[in-house]
Scaffold this motif. Structure first.
Motif, PDB file in Angstrom:
ATOM      1  N   SER A  76       0.818  -1.219   0.000  1.00 58.12           N
ATOM      2  CA  SER A  76       0.000   0.000   0.000  1.00 58.12           C
ATOM      3  C   SER A  76       0.853   1.271   0.000  1.00 58.12           C
ATOM      4  CB  SER A  76      -0.934   0.012   1.219  1.00 58.12           C
ATOM      5  OG  SER A  76      -0.208   0.346   2.392  1.00 58.12           O
ATOM      6  N   LEU A  77       2.155   1.158   0.162  1.00 58.08           N
ATOM      7  CA  LEU A  77       3.018   2.328   0.265  1.00 58.08           C
ATOM      8  C   LEU A  77       3.189   3.058  -1.057  1.00 58.08           C
ATOM      9  CD1 LEU A  77       5.887   0.958   2.521  1.00 58.08           C
ATOM     10  CD2 LEU A  77       3.958   2.401   3.193  1.00 58.08           C
ATOM     11  N   GLY A  78       2.951   2.379  -2.155  1.00 55.85           N
ATOM     12  CA  GLY A  78       3.170   2.988  -3.463  1.00 55.85           C
ATOM     13  C   GLY A  78       4.509   2.545  -4.034  1.00 55.85           C
ATOM     14  N   PRO A  79       4.655   2.653  -5.364  1.00 60.59           N
ATOM     15  CA  PRO A  79       5.835   2.112  -6.044  1.00 60.59           C
ATOM     16  C   PRO A  79       7.159   2.710  -5.575  1.00 60.59           C
ATOM     17  CG  PRO A  79       4.183   2.850  -7.637  1.00 60.59           C
ATOM     18  CD  PRO A  79       3.692   3.222  -6.286  1.00 60.59           C
ATOM     19  N   ARG A  80       7.196   4.024  -5.311  1.00 64.16           N
ATOM     20  CA  ARG A  80       8.475   4.653  -4.939  1.00 64.16           C
ATOM     21  C   ARG A  80       9.005   4.095  -3.629  1.00 64.16           C
ATOM     22  NH1 ARG A  80      11.389   9.052  -6.524  1.00 64.16           N
ATOM     23  NH2 ARG A  80      12.505  10.243  -4.938  1.00 64.16           N
ATOM     24  N   CYS A  81       8.158   4.079  -2.580  1.00 69.04           N
ATOM     25  CA  CYS A  81       8.597   3.547  -1.286  1.00 69.04           C
ATOM     26  C   CYS A  81       8.878   2.047  -1.386  1.00 69.04           C
ATOM     27  CB  CYS A  81       7.529   3.798  -0.219  1.00 69.04           C
ATOM     28  SG  CYS A  81       7.614   5.458   0.509  1.00 69.04           S
ATOM     29  N   GLU A  82       7.995   1.333  -2.064  1.00 69.40           N
ATOM     30  CA  GLU A  82       8.166  -0.117  -2.165  1.00 69.40           C
ATOM     31  C   GLU A  82       9.485  -0.457  -2.839  1.00 69.40           C
ATOM     32  OE1 GLU A  82       5.739  -4.008  -3.868  1.00 69.40           O
ATOM     33  OE2 GLU A  82       4.740  -2.062  -3.790  1.00 69.40           O
ATOM     34  N   THR A  83       9.786   0.233  -3.946  1.00 67.03           N
ATOM     35  CA  THR A  83      11.024  -0.039  -4.675  1.00 67.03           C
ATOM     36  C   THR A  83      12.241   0.320  -3.832  1.00 67.03           C
ATOM     37  OG1 THR A  83       9.883   0.411  -6.761  1.00 67.03           O
ATOM     38  CG2 THR A  83      12.278   0.404  -6.807  1.00 67.03           C
ATOM     39  N   LEU A  84      12.197   1.492  -3.176  1.00 65.76           N
ATOM     40  CA  LEU A  84      13.332   1.915  -2.358  1.00 65.76           C
ATOM     41  C   LEU A  84      13.590   0.927  -1.225  1.00 65.76           C
ATOM     42  CD1 LEU A  84      15.487   3.991  -1.519  1.00 65.76           C
ATOM     43  CD2 LEU A  84      13.716   5.156  -0.205  1.00 65.76           C
ATOM     44  N   LEU A  85      12.540   0.528  -0.513  1.00 64.21           N
ATOM     45  CA  LEU A  85      12.732  -0.389   0.612  1.00 64.21           C
ATOM     46  C   LEU A  85      13.210  -1.758   0.142  1.00 64.21           C
ATOM     47  CD1 LEU A  85       9.698   0.562   2.880  1.00 64.21           C
ATOM     48  CD2 LEU A  85      12.105   1.216   3.141  1.00 64.21           C
ATOM     49  N   ARG A  86      12.678  -2.237  -0.985  1.00 72.69           N
ATOM     50  CA  ARG A  86      13.160  -3.527  -1.526  1.00 72.69           C
ATOM     51  C   ARG A  86      14.649  -3.448  -1.843  1.00 72.69           C
ATOM     52  NH1 ARG A  86       9.544  -7.491  -2.876  1.00 72.69           N
ATOM     53  NH2 ARG A  86       7.379  -6.876  -3.100  1.00 72.69           N
ATOM     54  N   LEU A  87      15.059  -2.350  -2.466  1.00 71.78           N
ATOM     55  CA  LEU A  87      16.479  -2.201  -2.814  1.00 71.78           C
ATOM     56  C   LEU A  87      17.346  -2.193  -1.560  1.00 71.78           C
ATOM     57  CD1 LEU A  87      16.477   0.459  -5.662  1.00 71.78           C
ATOM     58  CD2 LEU A  87      17.317  -1.865  -5.812  1.00 71.78           C
ATOM     59  N   LEU A  88      16.918  -1.438  -0.542  1.00 70.60           N
ATOM     60  CA  LEU A  88      17.739  -1.298   0.665  1.00 70.60           C
ATOM     61  C   LEU A  88      17.740  -2.559   1.523  1.00 70.60           C
ATOM     62  CD1 LEU A  88      16.868   2.376   1.633  1.00 70.60           C
ATOM     63  CD2 LEU A  88      18.931   1.533   0.511  1.00 70.60           C
TER      64      LEU A  88
ATOM     65  N   VAL B   9      21.808   2.846  -5.649  1.00 68.21           N
ATOM     66  CA  VAL B   9      20.395   3.152  -5.417  1.00 68.21           C
ATOM     67  C   VAL B   9      20.036   4.479  -6.079  1.00 68.21           C
ATOM     68  CG1 VAL B   9      18.674   3.687  -3.654  1.00 68.21           C
ATOM     69  CG2 VAL B   9      20.281   1.820  -3.275  1.00 68.21           C
ATOM     70  N   SER B  10      20.932   5.448  -5.980  1.00 66.25           N
ATOM     71  CA  SER B  10      20.699   6.764  -6.570  1.00 66.25           C
ATOM     72  C   SER B  10      20.514   6.668  -8.075  1.00 66.25           C
ATOM     73  CB  SER B  10      21.872   7.689  -6.239  1.00 66.25           C
ATOM     74  OG  SER B  10      21.762   8.903  -6.933  1.00 66.25           O
TER      75      SER B  10
ATOM     76  N   SER C 191      18.899  12.320  -0.481  1.00 68.55           N
ATOM     77  CA  SER C 191      17.481  12.156  -0.129  1.00 68.55           C
ATOM     78  C   SER C 191      17.113  10.698   0.141  1.00 68.55           C
ATOM     79  CB  SER C 191      16.591  12.714  -1.246  1.00 68.55           C
ATOM     80  OG  SER C 191      16.678  11.901  -2.393  1.00 68.55           O
ATOM     81  N   ILE C 192      18.058   9.766  -0.054  1.00 66.98           N
ATOM     82  CA  ILE C 192      17.737   8.344   0.135  1.00 66.98           C
ATOM     83  C   ILE C 192      17.397   8.049   1.594  1.00 66.98           C
ATOM     84  CG2 ILE C 192      18.664   5.988   0.040  1.00 66.98           C
ATOM     85  CD1 ILE C 192      20.257   6.876  -2.447  1.00 66.98           C
TER      86      ILE C 192
END
Length: 198
Positions: free
Chosen positions: A142-154, A165-166, A175-176
């Protein structure tokens, strides 16, 4: 012993290094095959980095990369900003990865039978853990693609560098961290408000 000259193909590819993305797209539209090969060489590494960052299996990653290039072929004449084709490819690749991950979660794999509780674990504890995990994934999606993608990467193991990641997310390095904190705070809020808080 003399120095060997590079092959004509290598010379041709080296000649495209200073060509802008916009010019490459124009040449591809005009049917220049070498321009297409130069664009593929320029951005294939980035697409594979996105797939690795999102922890796709090698066969899924290969499919996502291939589909991303296919999408570009299908929409090449419709690109409004040919000079930003690299960003377009990265965004399309992220979407392909997210689609692949969503499909994988819907498929029940036979290996999941190994997750059934053994005789030492009560069934109700296993069911509670399964429901907790399901609630976490619902909140995560439910977080949306931007948060989901960032958290998956990290969360990748090993974690990628902030520099990777940048580039992958087209996000300034500075901003990461703050974005990650906001995403995690939002995840906690969703979980606390949901019907199955952790």
């Amino acid at each position: 012993m003399g120095v060997r000259s590079p092959s004509p193909g290598v010379v041709a590819m080296a000649g495209w290094q200073d060509t802008s993305d916009e010019d490459l797209v124009k040449r591809i539209r005009a049917g220049e095959r070498d321009a297409w090969q130069a664009l593929v060489r320029r951005y294939s590494g980035r697409l594979w980095a996105v797939a690795r960052g999102m922890r796709l299996r090698p066969d899924d990653a290969a499919d996502a990369v291939q589909t991303t290039w296919l999408r570009l072929v299908e929409r090449l004449d419709d690109l409004r900003e040919p000079d930003r084709v690299g960003g377009w490819l990265t965004t399309t690749m992220r979407r392909q990865c997210l689609d692949t991950l969503a499909r994988r979660q819907r498929v029940i794999d036979q290996d999941r039978f190994d997750e059934l509780p053994g005789p030492s674990e009560p069934l109700d504890r296993h069911l509670l853990r399964t429901e907790r995990d399901a609630a976490l994934w619902r909140a995560f999606r439910s977080l949306g693609p931007r948060c989901e993608t960032l958290l998956r990467l990290l969360l990748a193991d090993p974690p990628p560098s902030y520099a990777l990641v940048s580039v992958t997310l087209d996000m300034p390095i500075g901003s990461i961290g703050p974005t990650r904190q906001r995403c995690l705070a939002r995840l906690r809020e969703v979980l606390a408000a949901g019907p199955y808080p952790l």
